[in-house]
Design an enzyme around this catalytic site. Sequence first.
Site, PDB file in Angstrom:
ATOM      1  N   HIS A  47       0.847  -1.213   0.000  1.00  0.00           N
ATOM      2  CA  HIS A  47       0.000   0.000   0.000  1.00  0.00           C
ATOM      3  C   HIS A  47       0.869   1.246   0.000  1.00  0.00           C
ATOM      4  O   HIS A  47       1.948   1.283   0.599  1.00  0.00           O
ATOM      5  CB  HIS A  47      -0.992   0.003   1.158  1.00  0.00           C
ATOM      6  CG  HIS A  47      -0.399   0.048   2.539  1.00  0.00           C
ATOM      7  ND1 HIS A  47       0.000   1.220   3.147  1.00  0.00           N
ATOM      8  CD2 HIS A  47      -0.155  -0.934   3.441  1.00  0.00           C
ATOM      9  CE1 HIS A  47       0.454   0.959   4.357  1.00  0.00           C
ATOM     10  NE2 HIS A  47       0.386  -0.341   4.569  1.00  0.00           N
ATOM     11  N   ASP A  86       0.115   4.475   1.054  1.00  0.00           N
ATOM     12  CA  ASP A  86      -0.028   5.509   2.075  1.00  0.00           C
ATOM     13  C   ASP A  86       0.754   5.153   3.333  1.00  0.00           C
ATOM     14  O   ASP A  86       1.134   4.006   3.551  1.00  0.00           O
ATOM     15  CB  ASP A  86      -1.498   5.737   2.416  1.00  0.00           C
ATOM     16  CG  ASP A  86      -2.173   4.488   2.963  1.00  0.00           C
ATOM     17  OD1 ASP A  86      -1.960   3.401   2.395  1.00  0.00           O
ATOM     18  OD2 ASP A  86      -2.927   4.583   3.955  1.00  0.00           O
ATOM     19  N   ASP A  94       6.336   1.249   6.701  1.00  0.00           N
ATOM     20  CA  ASP A  94       5.031   0.590   6.611  1.00  0.00           C
ATOM     21  C   ASP A  94       4.152   1.468   5.722  1.00  0.00           C
ATOM     22  O   ASP A  94       3.640   2.477   6.160  1.00  0.00           O
ATOM     23  CB  ASP A  94       4.429   0.453   8.007  1.00  0.00           C
ATOM     24  CG  ASP A  94       3.009  -0.080   8.006  1.00  0.00           C
ATOM     25  OD1 ASP A  94       2.553  -0.602   6.969  1.00  0.00           O
ATOM     26  OD2 ASP A  94       2.337   0.041   9.056  1.00  0.00           O
ATOM     27  N   GLU A 148      -4.766   2.317   2.734  1.00  0.00           N
ATOM     28  CA  GLU A 148      -4.903   1.115   3.562  1.00  0.00           C
ATOM     29  C   GLU A 148      -5.042   1.472   5.035  1.00  0.00           C
ATOM     30  O   GLU A 148      -5.822   0.856   5.772  1.00  0.00           O
ATOM     31  CB  GLU A 148      -3.685   0.208   3.346  1.00  0.00           C
ATOM     32  CG  GLU A 148      -3.773  -1.151   4.043  1.00  0.00           C
ATOM     33  CD  GLU A 148      -3.109  -1.175   5.403  1.00  0.00           C
ATOM     34  OE1 GLU A 148      -3.160  -2.241   6.073  1.00  0.00           O
ATOM     35  OE2 GLU A 148      -2.531  -0.149   5.816  1.00  0.00           O
ATOM     36  N   GLU A 149      -4.297   2.476   5.473  1.00  0.00           N
ATOM     37  CA  GLU A 149      -4.201   2.764   6.893  1.00  0.00           C
ATOM     38  C   GLU A 149      -5.473   3.375   7.479  1.00  0.00           C
ATOM     39  O   GLU A 149      -5.681   3.304   8.691  1.00  0.00           O
ATOM     40  CB  GLU A 149      -3.016   3.704   7.166  1.00  0.00           C
ATOM     41  CG  GLU A 149      -1.654   3.142   6.765  1.00  0.00           C
ATOM     42  CD  GLU A 149      -1.177   2.007   7.667  1.00  0.00           C
ATOM     43  OE1 GLU A 149      -1.967   1.554   8.523  1.00  0.00           O
ATOM     44  OE2 GLU A 149      -0.017   1.591   7.508  1.00  0.00           O
ATOM     45  N   ASP A 179       3.623  -6.616   3.337  1.00  0.00           N
ATOM     46  CA  ASP A 179       3.234  -5.678   4.388  1.00  0.00           C
ATOM     47  C   ASP A 179       3.316  -6.301   5.783  1.00  0.00           C
ATOM     48  O   ASP A 179       2.545  -5.945   6.658  1.00  0.00           O
ATOM     49  CB  ASP A 179       1.805  -5.173   4.111  1.00  0.00           C
ATOM     50  CG  ASP A 179       1.402  -4.007   4.998  1.00  0.00           C
ATOM     51  OD1 ASP A 179       2.295  -3.316   5.510  1.00  0.00           O
ATOM     52  OD2 ASP A 179       0.188  -3.798   5.189  1.00  0.00           O
ATOM     53  N   HIS A 229       3.527   3.122  13.011  1.00  0.00           N
ATOM     54  CA  HIS A 229       2.451   4.008  13.469  1.00  0.00           C
ATOM     55  C   HIS A 229       2.898   4.902  14.622  1.00  0.00           C
ATOM     56  O   HIS A 229       2.058   5.509  15.281  1.00  0.00           O
ATOM     57  CB  HIS A 229       1.193   3.219  13.868  1.00  0.00           C
ATOM     58  CG  HIS A 229       0.608   2.387  12.779  1.00  0.00           C
ATOM     59  ND1 HIS A 229      -0.601   1.712  12.924  1.00  0.00           N
ATOM     60  CD2 HIS A 229       1.033   2.112  11.523  1.00  0.00           C
ATOM     61  CE1 HIS A 229      -0.859   1.045  11.814  1.00  0.00           C
ATOM     62  NE2 HIS A 229       0.114   1.280  10.948  1.00  0.00           N
TER      63      HIS A 229
END
Length: 484
Positions: free
Chosen positions: A75, A77, A114, A144-145, A168, A458
């Site tokens: 992904h 983003d 990520d 995705e996030e 991922d 994150h």
Amino acid sequence: MEISNLEPKCVWRNFFALTQIPRPSGHTEQVANYLVDFAKNNGAEAYIDEAGNVIMRKAASPGYENHQTVVLQAHMDMVPQKVKESHHCFETDPIETYLDGEWVRAKGTTLGSDDGMGVAAAMAVIEDKDAVHGPLEVLITKDEETGMYGAFGLKAGELQGRYLLNLDSETEGEITIGCAGGMDVVCSMEYQELNINPENMEAYRISIKGLRGGHSGLEINEGRANANKLMARLLFAAVNTECAWLCSWHGGNMRNAIPRDDEAIVVAPAAKVDELKELVAKCSCLFNKEFEEIEHGNIDLNIEPCEMPTKAIPEDIQTNLINAVMAAHDGVLRYIPAMPEIVETSSNLAIIKVENGSAQIAILARSSADSMKLWLCNSLKACFSMAGMKVQFEGGYSGWQPNTKSPLVAKMSQVYEKMYGEKPIVQVCHAGLECGIIGVNYPDMDMASFGPTLRSPHTPDERCFVPSVGKFYNYILEILMNLD
């Protein structure tokens, strides 16, 4: 040393290029166009589908034309998190990276490994003239996030692949074959603000920062402090001792990140100010003691004077909101009975925004069992409904059910053991992956997920272990060569 000079250069060069393109969730147009141009400049077909995903196609190597088509999936983003002191703007500024021993980090922000590492590896395969493979597709999904919107929007028939390699995962040497599903629990209400009589009142900003935060799937089992829950404890005590009246409350900013920061504006009777300050100091010591082994004494709880607000929250609304946040479940609810080391069901009380007559609370519930996910969501609904809030369930998706007889996983395990002299760990995880969503429209596609070693995604402490990247990329090449 510039990270673009790290080995393998084909991956790190592409990852560095991605760090220079702002790509927080919800702002992926620039990186999507960059990826399309990159693919076309390297002789591959590329386009953006109706959902905003980037799809690339590269012809098979000579002699591999009759092999099954393989999809490399990642992904585009990244999660925008930063330390409180940072002035970084994720929508305009590049990520500042640096090498810390054997780890690559970012200065005060998330790194974007990520899933920038997965994207960079797929790009490297596209431009690698020596890579040997059958027909190849690359799927780089959008957002995705924040809700896996790109995966949800992918149409049946868009891909022709028989195998899908999701790039991922966060630990090199592990192959993930299943994951939890999720649901956003969104609570909201409107209220009529009260006018504040400033006579004999003082205004204060109470803030919590310095928490580790973390990935609400991968690190929810570590017992890390949730800034929203800590602030609720403090406010509960302050309001019930009549030391403070709540005017506004903000905490967290991403549904899938354990909240690191929180801030509340309160007014206090002048006669109660010393008591309020003592309460804050007491809570600071208490919280740091409770979480000493996890947060390492870094919970920074402060109170400072601020401009007097003109409005406050009505008493009944204030009480109901604080009580609901206090009562709502947060963290691990249950482990998988047959696999007690793996989290089955959890919730992350992620976002609180109370101001200007509006209250919004967002929680991400996860479970690998749909029945447990529904039970958790309904219990949260019951809790916040009693506080007078409207509760909606949004963005729900089922988990990715593991296929223990997968030919793809069997081949990947054989390849890994041959390359590195040990068997990979085959597992399921609690984090959300797009495989289950993609599998709804592609039920016959055989899938597995793997990646280099990342830690603390994150959060601003996100980092990528440099030695794992070469192993990860060489493993991709070897899998592609051996799949028929």
